[in-house]
Design an enzyme around this catalytic site. Structure first.
Site, PDB file in Angstrom:
ATOM      1  N   ASN A 145       0.843  -1.196   0.000  1.00  0.00           N
ATOM      2  CA  ASN A 145       0.000   0.000   0.000  1.00  0.00           C
ATOM      3  C   ASN A 145       0.878   1.244   0.000  1.00  0.00           C
ATOM      4  O   ASN A 145       1.923   1.295   0.651  1.00  0.00           O
ATOM      5  CB  ASN A 145      -1.015  -0.006   1.151  1.00  0.00           C
ATOM      6  CG  ASN A 145      -0.404  -0.194   2.526  1.00  0.00           C
ATOM      7  OD1 ASN A 145       0.631  -0.849   2.687  1.00  0.00           O
ATOM      8  ND2 ASN A 145      -1.038   0.360   3.529  1.00  0.00           N
ATOM      9  N   GLU A 162       0.262   5.177   0.566  1.00  0.00           N
ATOM     10  CA  GLU A 162      -0.716   6.180   0.983  1.00  0.00           C
ATOM     11  C   GLU A 162      -0.340   7.562   0.466  1.00  0.00           C
ATOM     12  O   GLU A 162       0.756   7.768  -0.068  1.00  0.00           O
ATOM     13  CB  GLU A 162      -0.817   6.165   2.520  1.00  0.00           C
ATOM     14  CG  GLU A 162      -1.342   4.827   3.025  1.00  0.00           C
ATOM     15  CD  GLU A 162      -1.612   4.787   4.517  1.00  0.00           C
ATOM     16  OE1 GLU A 162      -1.169   5.697   5.242  1.00  0.00           O
ATOM     17  OE2 GLU A 162      -2.278   3.811   4.941  1.00  0.00           O
ATOM     18  N   CYS A 193      -4.034   0.415  -2.633  1.00  0.00           N
ATOM     19  CA  CYS A 193      -3.872  -0.766  -1.780  1.00  0.00           C
ATOM     20  C   CYS A 193      -2.791  -1.688  -2.341  1.00  0.00           C
ATOM     21  O   CYS A 193      -2.459  -1.642  -3.534  1.00  0.00           O
ATOM     22  CB  CYS A 193      -5.177  -1.552  -1.714  1.00  0.00           C
ATOM     23  SG  CYS A 193      -6.537  -0.699  -0.914  1.00  0.00           S
ATOM     24  N   GLU A 203      -2.887  -4.930  -2.906  1.00  0.00           N
ATOM     25  CA  GLU A 203      -3.329  -5.925  -3.889  1.00  0.00           C
ATOM     26  C   GLU A 203      -3.383  -5.310  -5.285  1.00  0.00           C
ATOM     27  O   GLU A 203      -2.955  -5.921  -6.268  1.00  0.00           O
ATOM     28  CB  GLU A 203      -4.712  -6.475  -3.504  1.00  0.00           C
ATOM     29  CG  GLU A 203      -4.753  -7.191  -2.165  1.00  0.00           C
ATOM     30  CD  GLU A 203      -5.022  -6.268  -0.966  1.00  0.00           C
ATOM     31  OE1 GLU A 203      -4.666  -5.065  -1.029  1.00  0.00           O
ATOM     32  OE2 GLU A 203      -5.583  -6.760   0.012  1.00  0.00           O
ATOM     33  N   CYS A 231      -9.964  -5.401   0.272  1.00  0.00           N
ATOM     34  CA  CYS A 231     -11.163  -4.553   0.220  1.00  0.00           C
ATOM     35  C   CYS A 231     -11.945  -4.845  -1.065  1.00  0.00           C
ATOM     36  O   CYS A 231     -11.450  -5.503  -1.989  1.00  0.00           O
ATOM     37  CB  CYS A 231     -10.782  -3.078   0.309  1.00  0.00           C
ATOM     38  SG  CYS A 231     -10.090  -2.401  -1.214  1.00  0.00           S
ATOM     39  N   CYS A 273     -10.327  -3.851  -4.371  1.00  0.00           N
ATOM     40  CA  CYS A 273      -9.255  -4.782  -4.766  1.00  0.00           C
ATOM     41  C   CYS A 273      -9.826  -6.107  -5.253  1.00  0.00           C
ATOM     42  O   CYS A 273      -9.307  -6.693  -6.208  1.00  0.00           O
ATOM     43  CB  CYS A 273      -8.286  -5.004  -3.609  1.00  0.00           C
ATOM     44  SG  CYS A 273      -7.229  -3.564  -3.327  1.00  0.00           S
TER      45      CYS A 273
HETATM   46  N1  THU Z   1      -5.317  -1.481   2.378  1.00  0.00           N
HETATM   47  C1  THU Z   1      -4.729  -2.357   1.496  1.00  0.00           C
HETATM   48  O1  THU Z   1      -3.553  -2.205   1.142  1.00  0.00           O
HETATM   49  N2  THU Z   1      -5.474  -3.378   1.026  1.00  0.00           N
HETATM   50  C2  THU Z   1      -6.793  -3.576   1.314  1.00  0.00           C
HETATM   51  O2  THU Z   1      -7.411  -4.469   0.737  1.00  0.00           O
HETATM   52  C3  THU Z   1      -7.455  -2.726   2.295  1.00  0.00           C
HETATM   53  C4  THU Z   1      -6.676  -1.601   2.839  1.00  0.00           C
HETATM   54  C5  THU Z   1      -4.524  -0.352   2.870  1.00  0.00           C
HETATM   55  C6  THU Z   1      -5.006   0.991   2.395  1.00  0.00           C
HETATM   56  C7  THU Z   1      -4.506   1.907   3.486  1.00  0.00           C
HETATM   57  O3  THU Z   1      -3.174   2.286   3.179  1.00  0.00           O
HETATM   58  C8  THU Z   1      -4.494   1.036   4.726  1.00  0.00           C
HETATM   59  O4  THU Z   1      -4.586  -0.303   4.273  1.00  0.00           O
HETATM   60  C9  THU Z   1      -5.619   1.318   5.697  1.00  0.00           C
HETATM   61  O5  THU Z   1      -6.839   1.301   5.066  1.00  0.00           O
END
Ligand code: THU
Length: 131
Positions: free
Chosen positions: A44, A46, A55, A57, A89, A92
């Site tokens: 991920n 941000e 994210c 994935e 999520c 993804c």
């Molecule tokens: N996140 C992911 O990398 N994958 C997911 O399927 C859900 C959330 C990350 C996004 C963000 O940087 C952190 O987790 C908190 O939501």
């Protein structure tokens, strides 16, 4: 030959590279293309504009397509430190559905090992399809 154990190691390594200064929640992922002895990692990343975050994935899928073009995915590994382990999520899952079969296994791991393995169709029974 890329093994599930290697994929776990690659995803865990990617998690170490996660850029998550806002949530502090690090995620690593690895996808294995079907018929290729390769693994593509993602983490991920941000952003100060939170909605611009990608994210792990989706990052792994983008990595695979960038390097190899269109490929089917044999399996996916996702590493977090959550207990129970996090599932991808919905956004993804929809992106994974583009390159996975419904039966494709999504392996959910913590930093020690894979804790749960579940088919994509169990997590997203009805992906959006453009007809
Ligand atoms: N996140 C992911 O990398 N994958 C997911 O399927 C859900 C959330 C990350 C996004 C963000 O940087 C952190 O987790 C908190 O939501």
């Amino acid at each position: 030959m890329a093994s599930l154990e290697e994929a776990f190691a690659v995803a865990r390594q990617a998690r170490d590279n996660a850029y998550a200064p806002y949530s502090g929640f690090r995620v690593g992922a690895a996808v294995k293309p079907l018929g290729r002895d390769e693994l593509y990692a993602g983490c991920n990343v941000e952003n100060a504009s939170y909605g611009a975050t990608i994210c792990a994935e989706r990052s792994a899928v983008v990595h695979m397509v960038s390097m190899r073009g269109k490929s089917r995915i044999e399996y996916v590994v996702v590493v977090t430190d959550a207990d129970p382990p996090s599932v991808p999520c919905a956004v993804c899952l929809q992106v994974l559905a583009e390159f996975c079969a419904p039966e494709t296994m999504i392996h959910l791991a913590d930093t020690q090992r894979i804790r749960k393995s579940i088919a994509l169709k169990e997590l997203l029974p009805q992906p959006f399809v453009l007809v």
